[in-house]
Write an enzyme that holds these catalytic residues in place. Structure first.
Site, PDB file in Angstrom:
ATOM      1  N   ALA A  88     -63.239 -14.778   4.651  1.00  0.00           N
ATOM      2  CA  ALA A  88     -62.715 -13.547   5.100  1.00  0.00           C
ATOM      3  C   ALA A  88     -63.278 -12.343   3.790  1.00  0.00           C
ATOM      4  O   ALA A  88     -63.345 -11.035   4.296  1.00  0.00           O
ATOM      5  CB  ALA A  88     -61.420 -13.330   5.454  1.00  0.00           C
ATOM      6  N   CYS A  89     -62.959 -12.662   2.522  1.00  0.00           N
ATOM      7  CA  CYS A  89     -63.069 -11.691   1.673  1.00  0.00           C
ATOM      8  C   CYS A  89     -64.487 -11.826   0.788  1.00  0.00           C
ATOM      9  O   CYS A  89     -64.683 -11.072  -0.123  1.00  0.00           O
ATOM     10  CB  CYS A  89     -61.945 -11.680   0.536  1.00  0.00           C
ATOM     11  SG  CYS A  89     -61.844 -13.354  -0.205  1.00  0.00           S
TER      12      CYS A  89
ATOM     13  N   GLY B  70     -68.605 -30.396  -0.028  1.00  0.00           N
ATOM     14  CA  GLY B  70     -68.030 -29.693   1.191  1.00  0.00           C
ATOM     15  C   GLY B  70     -66.411 -29.571   1.173  1.00  0.00           C
ATOM     16  O   GLY B  70     -65.759 -30.162   0.299  1.00  0.00           O
TER      17      GLY B  70
ATOM     18  N   LYS C 182     -54.576 -25.422   2.598  1.00  0.00           N
ATOM     19  CA  LYS C 182     -55.175 -26.070   3.536  1.00  0.00           C
ATOM     20  C   LYS C 182     -56.467 -26.613   3.465  1.00  0.00           C
ATOM     21  O   LYS C 182     -56.788 -26.361   2.427  1.00  0.00           O
ATOM     22  CB  LYS C 182     -55.199 -24.943   4.813  1.00  0.00           C
ATOM     23  CG  LYS C 182     -55.861 -23.763   4.321  1.00  0.00           C
ATOM     24  CD  LYS C 182     -55.857 -22.541   5.453  1.00  0.00           C
ATOM     25  CE  LYS C 182     -56.723 -21.416   4.800  1.00  0.00           C
ATOM     26  NZ  LYS C 182     -56.317 -19.981   5.896  1.00  0.00           N
TER      27      LYS C 182
ATOM     28  N   THR D 271     -53.865 -18.693  12.335  1.00  0.00           N
ATOM     29  CA  THR D 271     -52.773 -19.721  13.289  1.00  0.00           C
ATOM     30  C   THR D 271     -52.142 -20.071  12.110  1.00  0.00           C
ATOM     31  O   THR D 271     -52.501 -20.565  10.840  1.00  0.00           O
ATOM     32  CB  THR D 271     -53.538 -20.784  13.844  1.00  0.00           C
ATOM     33  OG1 THR D 271     -54.808 -20.345  14.495  1.00  0.00           O
ATOM     34  CG2 THR D 271     -52.552 -21.430  14.953  1.00  0.00           C
TER      35      THR D 271
END
Ligand code: PIT
Length: 459
Positions: A157-158, A235, A277, A315
């Protein structure tokens, strides 16, 4: 002896002793495999292979030497009226791969900037092709004089994360590029608050743990912040779980033990991660047993309890009930990390999340707020009672009775010498005599000690 007319091929190799800062030639092949050297292309044609007559002869110590052809492939450039094109021609029996696609014996393909070349096996990547005519145009000089920035590793996102090579040593790093200005994606204006970004960078710089991504340096320019990070190549944990369905319990334990040690380390320093996460947990290698590295400290916080409105972008699968309950306006403690780790452990063990929008009888937020999750026999019968007990204790709705990270590490699930020994060896390779040289971590510790000394002195 090199003559003026024909350039000695060995001049193009970059040995460790004479590391070339500036490439010389029209393209550079960065080494991705340990038995291959970074190589600058200066002539129009080069052959590569295990044969003695090749311009670039493969090192006999390389792992798959026997699987290579005498002439494995050729790279050449052709100047035409519409420009210069570079081609790779596959001459091998076992194949040459460009970005995991086999070219095929006798076939040729155009080489583009950042293409990866693999030999004989799709995964045996040995070179990254860097078109020197075509790079770095929009990067500031403070970056390009030290790093060659190449292919995209990931997009968040950033900002973006790109692979880069240090110009002095050709050592590989990851570079996170964060634009400071407002920018918009699909008409949604996002703001990259420079002070927030700086907090992330400073937190990352101030910590030192084998399971937390290491910052090499931070380059601050008026337009962007460039964070040079250690490169990890396995990854995201998220993709590992997705590709194999779920982890074996022993493997989940090895990864989870490392996560718990790293998060406990942060909590002891008064830092809460707040966005744990599987997407933010990277794997050091593609091997089954590997080091994990926590990343993305974009929401992390020093000391004080605080609100965290930014969480409500996606979410809330991993978000603690107390955060959801006050819609991000309340104050929270480090216990929110324990909750997220509980959800992560759940996902690692069975490959699906404890809460889901697909559930018909209850909304997602209701499931989380009430801690409504179950362990259906069909998926959990092979999981040990200790693992289930730890998930329950981490995913306890009331944060004041939720298990802490210190207690987590003392939980009976971790009474497992084999896994703990494995974790310890991964986390401290030099203590076992595997590596005696000064690691980036020890260099950093020394730098911190020196900085502390200087601060004390100036007081
Ligand atoms: C790597 C390799 C890779 C991605 C990254 C690092 C990304 C790290 C990262 C660090 C952050 C953040 C987001 C991502 O906010 O494929 O070595 O501080």
């Amino acid at each position: 002896m090199a003559t003026l007319a024909t350039q000695d091929i060995s001049d193009s190799f970059i040995s460790d002793e004479e590391m070339l800062a500036e490439p010389c030639g029209w393209s550079r092949l960065f080494s991705l495999g340990s038995a291959f050297n970074t190589f600058d292309l200066q002539n129009d044609v080069y052959t590569f292979g295990r044969g003695a007559n090749c311009d670039v002869k493969f090192d006999e110590s390389s792992k798959h030497f026997q699987a290579y052809s005498k002439v494995h492939f050729q790279i050449y450039r052709e100047k035409t009226s519409v420009g210069t094109h570079v081609f790779l021609e596959d001459r091998s029996t076992n194949g040459t791969f460009i970005n995991s696609e086999k070219v095929g014996k006798g076939n040729k393909q155009v080489l583009n900037n950042n293409d990866e070349i693999a030999l004989s096996f799709k995964y045996n990547k040995v070179y990254l092709y860097n078109d020197l005519q075509n790079t770095d145009n929009d990067l500031p000089k403070v970056v390009t004089e030290k790093y060659t920035v190449t292919k995209l590793l990931g997009k968040g996102a950033c900002g973006e994360v790109k692979l880069c090579f240090s110009k002095g040593t050709c050592k590989k790093f990851a570079m996170k590029i964060i634009p400071k200005k407002k920018f918009s994606i699909n008409d949604r204006v996002q703001i990259n608050d420079p002070s927030r970004i700086m907090i992330e960078a400073k937190i990352l710089k101030s910590v030192n743990h084998p399971c937390i991504i290491e910052v090499e340096e931070i380059i601050d320019t008026p337009e962007n912040l460039f964070i040079v990070l250690e490169l990890v190549e396995g990854g995201e944990l998220f993709d590992r779980i997705s590709s194999i369905g779920q982890l074996k319990e022993e493997n989940a334990k090895l990864f989870f033990y490392q996560m718990a040690t790293a998060v406990k380390y942060l909590h002891d320093l008064g830092i809460t991660h707040r966005d744990l996460k599987p997407e933010n947990i990277l794997l050091f290698t593609n091997e089954e047993d590997t080091l994990i590295k926590l990343t993305d400290f974009g929401l992390s916080k020093f000391f004080d309890a605080g609100s965290m409105l930014k969480t409500f972008c996606g979410t809330p699968t991993y978000v603690a009930p107390e955060v959801l309950f006050s819609a991000g306006h309340g104050t929270y403690t480090e216990a929110i990390d324990s909750w997220s780790l509980g959800v992560i452990l759940f996902v690692c063990l069975v490959g699906y999340p404890p809460f889901s929008e697909e559930r018909k009888d209850m909304k997602l937020t209701e499931q989380i707020l009430g801690g409504h999750y179950t362990f259906p026999k069909q998926y959990w019968s092979h999981i040990s009672p200790e693992a289930i007990d730890l998930v329950r204790k981490l995913m306890t709705v009331n944060p004041s009775v939720r298990i802490t990270l210190k207690e987590t590490l003392e939980h009976p699930w971790f009474n497992d010498d084999a896994v703990l020994k494995k974790a310890y060896t991964l986390m401290h390779p030099n203590i076992n005599g595997n590596c005696i040289s000064m690691t980036p971590i020890s260099r950093k510790r020394k730098a911190i000690e020196e900085e502390e000394k200087a601060i004390k002195k100036s007081r």
